[in-house]
Design an enzyme around this catalytic site. Sequence first.
Site, PDB file in Angstrom:
ATOM      1  CB  CYS A 157      -0.998  -0.027   1.152  1.00  0.00           C
ATOM      2  SG  CYS A 157      -2.360   1.147   0.946  1.00  0.00           S
ATOM      3  CG  HIS A 192      -3.652  -3.441   3.093  1.00  0.00           C
ATOM      4  ND1 HIS A 192      -2.603  -3.035   3.904  1.00  0.00           N
ATOM      5  CD2 HIS A 192      -4.222  -2.310   2.629  1.00  0.00           C
ATOM      6  CE1 HIS A 192      -2.556  -1.709   3.933  1.00  0.00           C
ATOM      7  NE2 HIS A 192      -3.519  -1.239   3.162  1.00  0.00           N
ATOM      8  CD  GLU A 231      -1.026  -5.898   5.364  1.00  0.00           C
ATOM      9  OE1 GLU A 231      -1.153  -4.704   5.678  1.00  0.00           O
ATOM     10  OE2 GLU A 231      -0.991  -6.276   4.182  1.00  0.00           O
TER      11      GLU A 231
END
Length: 248
Positions: free
Chosen positions: A102, A195, A197
């Site tokens: 990001c 993202h 994660e």
Amino acid sequence: MNVERERRYALLLAAKDSEYVKKMYGGYFNVFVAAFGEEGEKWDLFMVVDGEFPEMTELQRYDGFVVSGSPYDAYGNDHWITELCSLLQKLDCMEKKILGICFGHQVLCKALGGKVGKACTGWDIGLRKVKIVKDLSAFNFLDGGDEIPASLSIIECHQDEVWEVPMGAQVLGFSDKTAVEMFTIGGHVLGIQGHPEYTNDILSNLIDRLLNNNSIERDIAVDARFGLQKAEPNRLCWEKICRNFLKG
């Protein structure tokens, strides 16, 4: 007898921990290590957002670096962002593995000569399908025999984007909202706009906070939540891409 050296990675955290992530996960550091780390590795945390950076003499000891997302603009002139760009230029010269997520994807692009700025289409929050345009097996992002689908869903939360990739970069993925969702340089740099994660609950809490501080309109929040209820991100596939990139 050859004893394999312990692999070592650094998370360059460009955001403060939210109260929710602290309570549920013990901080973003744990979220990243759970997503990208493996047993037997050492991960170190550097709060670059607070001006905490690894020593230049220590850089050689690391096998890879991960740059996180951030509420700050990658094109900002904050002192820590300028210092982060200098560090990324140094790591690029050393051909160290650098994974940008990001804000990390954007600041990596900026540091290496690309252009970033506000997205002309506004906020992108929720689930987004990324169309893969290159054969990722050629970049050693996959174990032998694995195949990547033509498109992969990922959680997004950004209002800035890459306008132009650095010279020598290859765009690996795009979406109907963002022209550069993923790029690579020389096999040692990988930027991902989404993202990998994030879990759905982390994004849901983030939507609440953005709504409460009037950063986003209510209809954006409603659309994002509806999208998360309908489908799941391809988290395992994204995590595998990131892990294989860092360790390949």
